[in-house]
Motif scaffolding. Sequence first.
Motif, mmCIF file in Angstrom:
data_model
loop_
_atom_site.group_PDB
_atom_site.id
_atom_site.type_symbol
_atom_site.label_atom_id
_atom_site.label_comp_id
_atom_site.label_asym_id
_atom_site.label_seq_id
_atom_site.Cartn_x
_atom_site.Cartn_y
_atom_site.Cartn_z
ATOM 1 N N GLN A 1 17.768 -9.437 13.392
ATOM 2 C CA GLN A 1 16.747 -8.625 14.038
ATOM 3 C C GLN A 1 16.012 -9.514 15.032
ATOM 4 O OE1 GLN A 1 13.082 -7.501 11.712
ATOM 5 N NE2 GLN A 1 13.932 -5.446 11.883
ATOM 6 N N ASN B 1 14.849 -2.309 4.274
ATOM 7 C CA ASN B 1 14.440 -3.719 4.331
ATOM 8 C C ASN B 1 14.077 -4.062 5.776
ATOM 9 O OD1 ASN B 1 16.883 -3.791 5.570
ATOM 10 N ND2 ASN B 1 17.818 -5.320 4.244
ATOM 11 N N TYR B 2 13.823 -3.026 6.555
ATOM 12 C CA TYR B 2 13.454 -3.141 7.966
ATOM 13 C C TYR B 2 14.657 -3.451 8.849
ATOM 14 C CZ TYR B 2 8.785 -2.916 6.048
ATOM 15 O OH TYR B 2 7.664 -2.512 5.350
ATOM 16 N N ASP C 1 -3.114 -4.528 0.565
ATOM 17 C CA ASP C 1 -2.351 -5.565 1.259
ATOM 18 C C ASP C 1 -1.418 -4.911 2.248
ATOM 19 O OD1 ASP C 1 -2.950 -8.195 -0.211
ATOM 20 O OD2 ASP C 1 -2.582 -6.790 -1.838
ATOM 21 N N TRP C 2 -1.200 -5.603 3.352
ATOM 22 C CA TRP C 2 -0.392 -5.020 4.414
ATOM 23 C C TRP C 2 0.634 -6.046 4.920
ATOM 24 C CZ3 TRP C 2 -2.778 -2.133 9.261
ATOM 25 C CH2 TRP C 2 -1.728 -1.629 10.037
ATOM 26 N N PRO C 3 1.784 -6.078 4.287
ATOM 27 C CA PRO C 3 2.808 -7.040 4.738
ATOM 28 C C PRO C 3 3.332 -6.687 6.127
ATOM 29 C CG PRO C 3 3.644 -5.626 2.961
ATOM 30 C CD PRO C 3 2.206 -5.308 3.106
ATOM 31 N N ALA C 4 3.773 -7.677 6.853
ATOM 32 C CA ALA C 4 4.339 -7.477 8.189
ATOM 33 C C ALA C 4 5.508 -6.507 8.109
ATOM 34 C CB ALA C 4 4.796 -8.810 8.756
ATOM 35 N N TYR C 5 5.640 -5.668 9.123
ATOM 36 C CA TYR C 5 6.631 -4.592 9.045
ATOM 37 C C TYR C 5 7.947 -4.957 9.714
ATOM 38 C CZ TYR C 5 4.303 -3.805 13.496
ATOM 39 O OH TYR C 5 3.732 -3.984 14.713
ATOM 40 N N TRP C 6 8.462 -6.141 9.418
ATOM 41 C CA TRP C 6 9.778 -6.491 9.940
ATOM 42 C C TRP C 6 10.611 -7.147 8.849
ATOM 43 C CZ3 TRP C 6 5.414 -8.447 12.780
ATOM 44 C CH2 TRP C 6 4.987 -9.714 12.407
ATOM 45 N N TYR C 7 11.874 -7.325 9.132
ATOM 46 C CA TYR C 7 12.774 -7.966 8.184
ATOM 47 C C TYR C 7 12.313 -9.406 7.936
ATOM 48 C CZ TYR C 7 16.798 -10.005 5.996
ATOM 49 O OH TYR C 7 17.607 -10.659 5.112
ATOM 50 N N THR C 8 12.337 -9.786 6.696
ATOM 51 C CA THR C 8 11.783 -11.077 6.318
ATOM 52 C C THR C 8 12.886 -11.963 5.759
ATOM 53 O OG1 THR C 8 9.723 -9.921 5.835
ATOM 54 C CG2 THR C 8 9.955 -12.116 4.935
ATOM 55 N N TYR D 1 0.834 -1.206 0.000
ATOM 56 C CA TYR D 1 0.000 0.000 0.000
ATOM 57 C C TYR D 1 0.865 1.252 0.000
ATOM 58 C CZ TYR D 1 1.024 0.097 5.031
ATOM 59 O OH TYR D 1 1.660 0.124 6.249
ATOM 60 N N MET E 1 6.558 -16.484 5.283
ATOM 61 C CA MET E 1 6.600 -15.272 4.468
ATOM 62 C C MET E 1 5.258 -15.091 3.759
ATOM 63 S SD MET E 1 9.163 -14.102 1.385
ATOM 64 C CE MET E 1 10.695 -14.478 2.199
ATOM 65 N N PHE F 1 2.601 -12.071 4.540
ATOM 66 C CA PHE F 1 2.289 -11.176 3.414
ATOM 67 C C PHE F 1 0.798 -11.243 3.053
ATOM 68 C CE2 PHE F 1 6.800 -11.282 1.271
ATOM 69 C CZ PHE F 1 7.312 -10.599 2.353
#
Lengths: 671, 671
Positions: free
Chosen positions: B343, A128-129, B29-36, A66, B17, B21
């Motif tokens: 992280q 990339n967080y 869409d709102w992906p998780a806000y951390w390093y993946t 978004y 993942m 996602f």
Amino acid sequence: MNYWIWFPGDFEIYHIMKQNFSREERGFDWPAYWYTSSWNHNVQFTRTYHLTEKTSFTVFAKGKGYVAIKRYLADGSEQIKKFPYEQVITCEPGDVTVEVIVCHLEGLPSIFVSGETVFSDESWGASNYIEHNQPVGGSALFTKKEDNPMEFPYTHEIKAPTKIEVVNGGQLLDFGYDITAKTQITYSEKFEPITLCYGESRTEALDVSDCYLKHVIETPNDSGIEQISENTFVTRLRAFRYIFLPDVNHDSITITVDHQYVDFGGVSQFKSSDKRLNKIWEIADRTFRTCSDIFFLDGVKRDKWVWSGDAFQSYFINKYSFFNKEIVERTILGLRGNDPIQQHLNTIIDYSLYWMISIEEYYQTFGDRKFLEKVYPKMESLLQYCDAQIDEHGFIYGKKDDWVYIDWAEFDICGPLCAEQMLLARAYQSVIAIRQALGKSIADLNVKFKKLISNIHKFYWDEEKGGFIDSYESGKRNVTKHANIFAILFNYADEVKAAKIKHHVLLNPEINEIHTPYFKFWELEVMAKIGEFSYVIEQIKSYWGGMLDEGATTFWEYYDPNETGVDKYAMYGDKYGKSLCHAWGASPIYLIGRYLLGVHSTSPGYESFEVAPQVDLFDELSCILPVGKGQVTIEIEKRQLMVIATVSGGILCLPNQKIPLPKEQKIIIQF
Amino acid sequence: MNYWIWFPGDFEIYHIMKQNFSREERGFDWPAYWYTSSWNHNVQFTRTYHLTEKTSFTVFAKGKGYVAIKRYLADGSEQIKKFPYEQVITCEPGDVTVEVIVCHLEGLPSIFVSGETVFSDESWGASNYIEHNQPVGGSALFTKKEDNPMEFPYTHEIKAPTKIEVVNGGQLLDFGYDITAKTQITYSEKFEPITLCYGESRTEALDVSDCYLKHVIETPNDSGIEQISENTFVTRLRAFRYIFLPDVNHDSITITVDHQYVDFGGVSQFKSSDKRLNKIWEIADRTFRTCSDIFFLDGVKRDKWVWSGDAFQSYFINKYSFFNKEIVERTILGLRGNDPIQQHLNTIIDYSLYWMISIEEYYQTFGDRKFLEKVYPKMESLLQYCDAQIDEHGFIYGKKDDWVYIDWAEFDICGPLCAEQMLLARAYQSVIAIRQALGKSIADLNVKFKKLISNIHKFYWDEEKGGFIDSYESGKRNVTKHANIFAILFNYADEVKAAKIKHHVLLNPEINEIHTPYFKFWELEVMAKIGEFSYVIEQIKSYWGGMLDEGATTFWEYYDPNETGVDKYAMYGDKYGKSLCHAWGASPIYLIGRYLLGVHSTSPGYESFEVAPQVDLFDELSCILPVGKGQVTIEIEKRQLMVIATVSGGILCLPNQKIPLPKEQKIIIQF
């Protein structure tokens, strides 16, 4: 410039993975056998704007997510509004932060923001967080919303064979020289089974049972072909000069190929009174272009992997051929992968070291400080990774699973290898140069460098043998040319030692010869460096000329005049393992450009440069070479030299005289 | 067992993942806000066999690559033969190494080897070219060549609404309770535009402008729908109880839903004379199953992300519900991602610590040493990652970008937080326990643990306040319940201190109440632990019973009886932000099972266990709970207790008596 943007380095990591997974051999796929960095699947892009008037923009993305518009209100609170992609978003004047969130499970998260004031360009930051607000990656190749950064915009050309020969009951199609292409099979009536035998040589294509790439298509549903029209099927991408179709002796099948390449355009020209040399340049240039793709590849038929050592040599050739900056950047970033680094590049320590040196070479060539800033953290982390495997003398040693390569040669590999230490020292110098360019401290590294150089001389120099030995641990005092070549190339031998090396090592027939064209690159460079220009030109004409005599239309990975018949196509234990279109085969371009014509940068981006042609080698000459953003033309006719450059900063260097080359001004010298 | 195999942890990293996602909110869409973390794209599988007779096998793969058969010849040389996938390979007797090379740009490299002697199972090793010969990952869910590890084998059930109500000029469909499903729209004639308004509550679904999930379908080509038959279209997966169709007042549209879930089967049963408690158990069990997917999710409508803190509580509930081992393993591996860790889990330090504790809990629950061995290196590397941010007292502090969470509460966050140190100590204990189970040295960690505990008491215990303070740096001596709850839960307070904590903190109305059900989990556990069983049962009946009174058919993320009307659905500043089907809402299952029925493991895998029912709380009771691979039945009727276990190792603990529970033998006690 408004372009698609991504987390820095990710485009290159994505595409290098695709590239390193594209190798095919005898019916199966052969991915590169090293650890493969992944791109970031979850990325946040941001840019803050001070909008003086109302403005609208639209976000396009590869991936899901978004757009958030953040604005600080007068009371200090933050107002956030979220929007889906592909919707016109209108912002009122004021300070706003535009944040675009993108995830992509299978592909490369990337965005294109289209608008008059708000649009995606190099001013955006990516996270990339873990690493925040990194300068984004982008490319002038992806500037429209319809573009897709996961699909490289290759140039395509449909080609028919230049010659069709009926032989062994089938048809042999000759496309003139190696190309990378998809094969298109068109049936005038309906599908029928067909076998495609590919070859870089005629011999290979006709060897139906053993050719390296063969495709037996039995049904129209073969998983290896795609139907693109009612009667036309297309194969995967392969490199070849010939295709043999066994048992095809009628006209109901037409083969064309979809030649795919990156069009780097033309910069250099080389023409002399020596037709053989002209031909060598022409074939070398073709070879080099064919092996230059998204990245610098080793060769096109076999590995198609991106090797740091091979790429390093390509960076030098590039400077005298099409002089493309982006392919160098892509190759540097792709090879390096992401942090934290966990393995030497291609598993090879020397290849990590070449990578560091390549950053200095890049800067000297293109002078782009912005790229330096982007890549610098990865240079430092690679340096740290190397530093973790250094002994008390400052020598780098191989840890488990590391490959200490240098060259295919019989080194005394007991303990740290001398040539590796030379490269390490050279890498230190490069990091020092880059730190200086970026205004960073170099004190610590200077200490390390001096200690290392001093220990190299202390432990490896053998006064009696008149050269550097491979290793001091075994007591064998084995001398090979490699470390000695580096010593001269990197200026680590003073005049006295250099003279000894020349005599006792380089020109000593008792020392093993360099066998590989890979290392011959450095050997010939050293010979040029010490002024043996005639030797170099003769080597070029005999070695590369020898391939021409064999009918080469691109230059090979390896050439031994003593190998005859089918044997000359064998390598690595494979009957057709040898690549006949190999990047380092193009090294005459570098040797001629750098030493025989003597063109080279003396400050970043050719702000200053030298032109030092060996005028006595040429009766007639007419050539153009790149000098940064300009070109220099060198012409010789009737012992008259004419030099003109389209940019300032040049110096014409002739024996005992240096003549400035003002921009656009012809300098004419009689000799 | 013959199953698909992959590099260990990669299946979980791939699917987590995908899961993280999958969140949707108000059209984006709102992906998780951390390093993946990314899975490995390039993997090598190997297994060496001593074949006593000729055997054949076939390799199937997701990805590209080849099969190599390596054999050492009598002369010591190695013979390698390469084959494509999906081809029958026949091996002669002798020692052979089968190597399968697989790369996958977009997906999960995985293989299925099918054969009588040579087949893929847990005995294979995997390499990502850095970590070699790792025990492969695999699952009993993927045992056929047609299976695809990238597609989880969910159970599907097509459901019609249980009730259709005509309201506000449209149709309100009620599916009875929250489900995760794709919506299928079937037109009796032809496509027409439709709007789907989803709701976990009736109020939300009917709120056409503000409901959390709304899908406006204007054309049959809408990118959010898929056409599955001439007149049927399917949406993406969403969780809801209600769907409102505004303006639909005719029969030409039929809505069914494709309910997707993981069928964990049934283990536990709970039935008592207290019907309200029975209903609470039933709704809690439904809530928990609905939130249990490939991983333990927080809730189903909103985040659908895998949070380590939420998952940690789910591990406890799982033990008293369907007792599934695989979902715990998947969640542990998915949360942890790969090495090197960069992280904290979900960016939260406490969540990293819970993860370490979860390994000990896992072992105590399932007793699987093999899984311990697999996960152990990642436990140690996470410990090291935490150790890098520890101060001179042994306290862990938050570094930049770390989130020190503990709970939504007003802590004095100046300096290291006490509750965080309690968790760190508990994590040390878990690593110590796992090292002991694996026969590894614990000396260093014991020292650290003792120092930490001693400093916790020295710096945070406040004798005057009769409890642990949040932080010692500010001098505010602020007391919250959190650290004090942990102190009792983890046995870090002796009897004297525990009594003070109970009086001055836990039961002190001047100390801020715990607001979140997340931490209420631990608060109620502590109250049970200190013997306040009636308090616990009353809390369960009032808090969870209160939700029942509100018509809940699954339990909520948060419940405040004082919130009325539409306000009760709001959370995180969003009108419908509250999740009405939230995993931790199922905590009564744990509290009842663990404390009111008193069933718990006392050695790994329930080799020994206790059953300590609070018999006085129940008039009648009939329940079955898992005890490792068996079950225990507890029945109460007319002040008679009957307990029987299907496995040995149990001890029935009643006030002042402990009675062994021999396998399959009824123990009957009058009280």
